[in-house]
Write a protein that holds these residues in place. Structure first.
Motif, PDB file in Angstrom:
ATOM      1  N   GLY A  55      -7.486  -5.159   0.986  1.00 31.52           N
ATOM      2  CA  GLY A  55      -6.660  -6.209   0.206  1.00 31.52           C
ATOM      3  C   GLY A  55      -5.099  -6.465   0.497  1.00 31.52           C
ATOM      4  O   GLY A  55      -4.425  -7.005   0.158  1.00 31.52           O
ATOM      5  N   VAL A  56      -4.862  -5.522   1.723  1.00 29.58           N
ATOM      6  CA  VAL A  56      -3.405  -5.459   2.257  1.00 29.58           C
ATOM      7  C   VAL A  56      -3.492  -5.565   3.506  1.00 29.58           C
ATOM      8  O   VAL A  56      -4.173  -4.954   4.379  1.00 29.58           O
ATOM      9  CB  VAL A  56      -3.004  -4.074   1.475  1.00 29.58           C
ATOM     10  N   ILE A 103      -8.076  -5.393  -3.960  1.00 31.18           N
ATOM     11  CA  ILE A 103      -7.442  -4.022  -3.405  1.00 31.18           C
ATOM     12  C   ILE A 103      -8.302  -3.034  -3.864  1.00 31.18           C
ATOM     13  O   ILE A 103      -8.400  -2.898  -5.066  1.00 31.18           O
ATOM     14  CB  ILE A 103      -5.998  -4.094  -4.100  1.00 31.18           C
ATOM     15  N   SER A 119      -0.224  -8.228   0.084  1.00 34.92           N
ATOM     16  CA  SER A 119      -1.713  -8.532  -0.703  1.00 34.92           C
ATOM     17  C   SER A 119      -2.249  -9.890   0.197  1.00 34.92           C
ATOM     18  O   SER A 119      -1.333 -10.916   0.564  1.00 34.92           O
ATOM     19  CB  SER A 119      -1.420  -8.850  -2.040  1.00 34.92           C
ATOM     20  N   HIS A 140       0.802  -1.254   0.002  1.00 34.46           N
ATOM     21  CA  HIS A 140      -0.149   0.072   0.066  1.00 34.46           C
ATOM     22  C   HIS A 140       0.740   1.317  -0.078  1.00 34.46           C
ATOM     23  O   HIS A 140       0.383   2.302  -0.545  1.00 34.46           O
ATOM     24  CB  HIS A 140      -0.842  -0.171   1.181  1.00 34.46           C
TER      25      HIS A 140
END
Length: 368
Positions: A280-281, A291, A286, A228
């Protein structure tokens, strides 16, 4: 400062009113089939002059492959993609040769280097993003071999915000209108708002939302190279971007931890989460869920109005708005956001691939 990525690396070059802009891609695996029409498709989505609510600069943005692709496949050598500038009007900028346009990079470039290319902003121009989109189109084709899907769409223009969750939208409808909003009714309102702003000789900002699907588990590195964090860096490197948030973002502060935690469960062979506030992170890596993120773009700094400023001698001057500019950048920013997403994911994927053989070799030695 002109190179991005570790294993899948791109270097971009060129100025707004120079002969060309382009990208050199290094680290792309050999033997990857490349559909050149898909690269042109992405460039067509970003190019100027698409509608009344975009800049009227007329650039075909047709690219040339100078190296790295042979008989429809990558060779493993650097891929050079060049896009010639054909409709630059440098005389439109002669009036600001020694003046600093408000909220532009004119002053900071001049202070940093003692010299700047004032024609369209030179290297600071969003014209540079054409090179990113071309390179991102190659990264997209690499990711497509794994089933990764990358979507971006306009979710806000000024005060007009699309409240529908992305899961309830048909993101394939994004390119069916000039605003690139997948909700037809909201797209019409946004278009009218941008057009009215243009008629007032003003500009307006907006938000582009991104959704990355089928991303493999395990992309991202601990501590400083979190997935991210790299997505944020990539988005914040785009012209006019003022903010980035992923997952629950700033709204997450209003929740209790018992509400925000994404509970794990078993779904066949996969481990899933029942909610996805993490976007999603988790831990910078991941987890296989979608995400999703939002990217905020400021109003375009160039107005078709007179504004007070100073010149290089520090004298008070008036800056007049001239040239061809977007009243709102977000419709053309959609393919740029997608391209930068693809470049981040492609780089992390290849970094994972580079690590796995080493781990296998270490395990073999340990077993001996």
């Amino acid at each position: 400062m002109n190179t991005y990525g570790h294993t899948f690396r791109i270097s971009t070059y060129g100025e707004s009113h120079g002969p060309a802009v382009g990208a050199v891609i290094d680290g792309c695996p050999a033997g990857l089939p490349i559909d050149l029409s898909l690269i042109q498709y992405e460039l067509d989505r970003r190019k100027p002059g698409q509608s009344r609510i975009t800049t009227q600069r007329r650039e075909p943005d047709e690219f040339e492959v100078l190296s790295g692709i042979f008989e429809g496949k990558t060779t493993g050598m650097p891929i050079h993609l060049m896009i010639r500038n054909t409709d630059a009007r440098s005389k439109d900028y002669s009036h600001i040769a020694d003046k600093f346009r408000p909220s532009h990079a004119d002053f900071t470039y001049q202070q940093k280097w003692g010299f700047r290319d004032y024609r369209g902003g030179g290297r600071s121009s969003a014209r540079e993003t054409a090179a990113r989109v071309a390179a991102g189109a190659v990264a997209k084709q690499l990711l497509a071999t794994m089933g990764v899907e990358i979507y971006a769409y306009v979710s806000q223009v000024g005060p007009l915000r699309l409240e529908t969750p992305y899961q309830e939208l048909d993101l394939r409808q994004t390119d069916t209108n000039a605003v690139r909003c997948p909700d037809a009714a909201m797209a019409e309102k946004m278009y009218d708002f941008i057009d009215e702003t243009r008629k007032k000789q003003d500009t307006v900002g907006g938000v582009v939302s991104g959704v990355l699907r089928n991303v493999p588990v395990g992309l991202g590195e601990p501590v400083f190279d979190k997935l991210h964090a790299e997505l944020g860096k990539a988005m914040l490197s785009i012209n006019a971007v003022k903010g980035f948030e992923y997952g629950s973002g700033f709204q997450g502060v209003e929740m209790y931890g018992s509400q925000h935690n994404d509970i794990f469960y078993r779904d066949g062979e996969r481990v899933r989460t029942r909610t996805n506030h993490s976007g999603g992170v988790q831990g910078g890596i991941s987890n296989g869920e979608d995400i999703y993120f939002r990217v905020a773009f400021k109003p375009v700094a160039t107005l078709m109005q007179d504004q007070p400023s100073v010149n290089q001698e520090g004298e008070d001057v008036t800056v007049s708005g001239k040239g061809r500019h977007d009243p709102c950048v977000v419709p053309r920013a959609v393919p740029i956001v997608e391209a930068m997403s693809a470049l981040v994911l492609a780089d992390f994927y290849l970094r994972n691939q580079a690590c796995q053989p080493n781990l296998a070799a270490q395990s073999a030695v340990a077993s001996e």
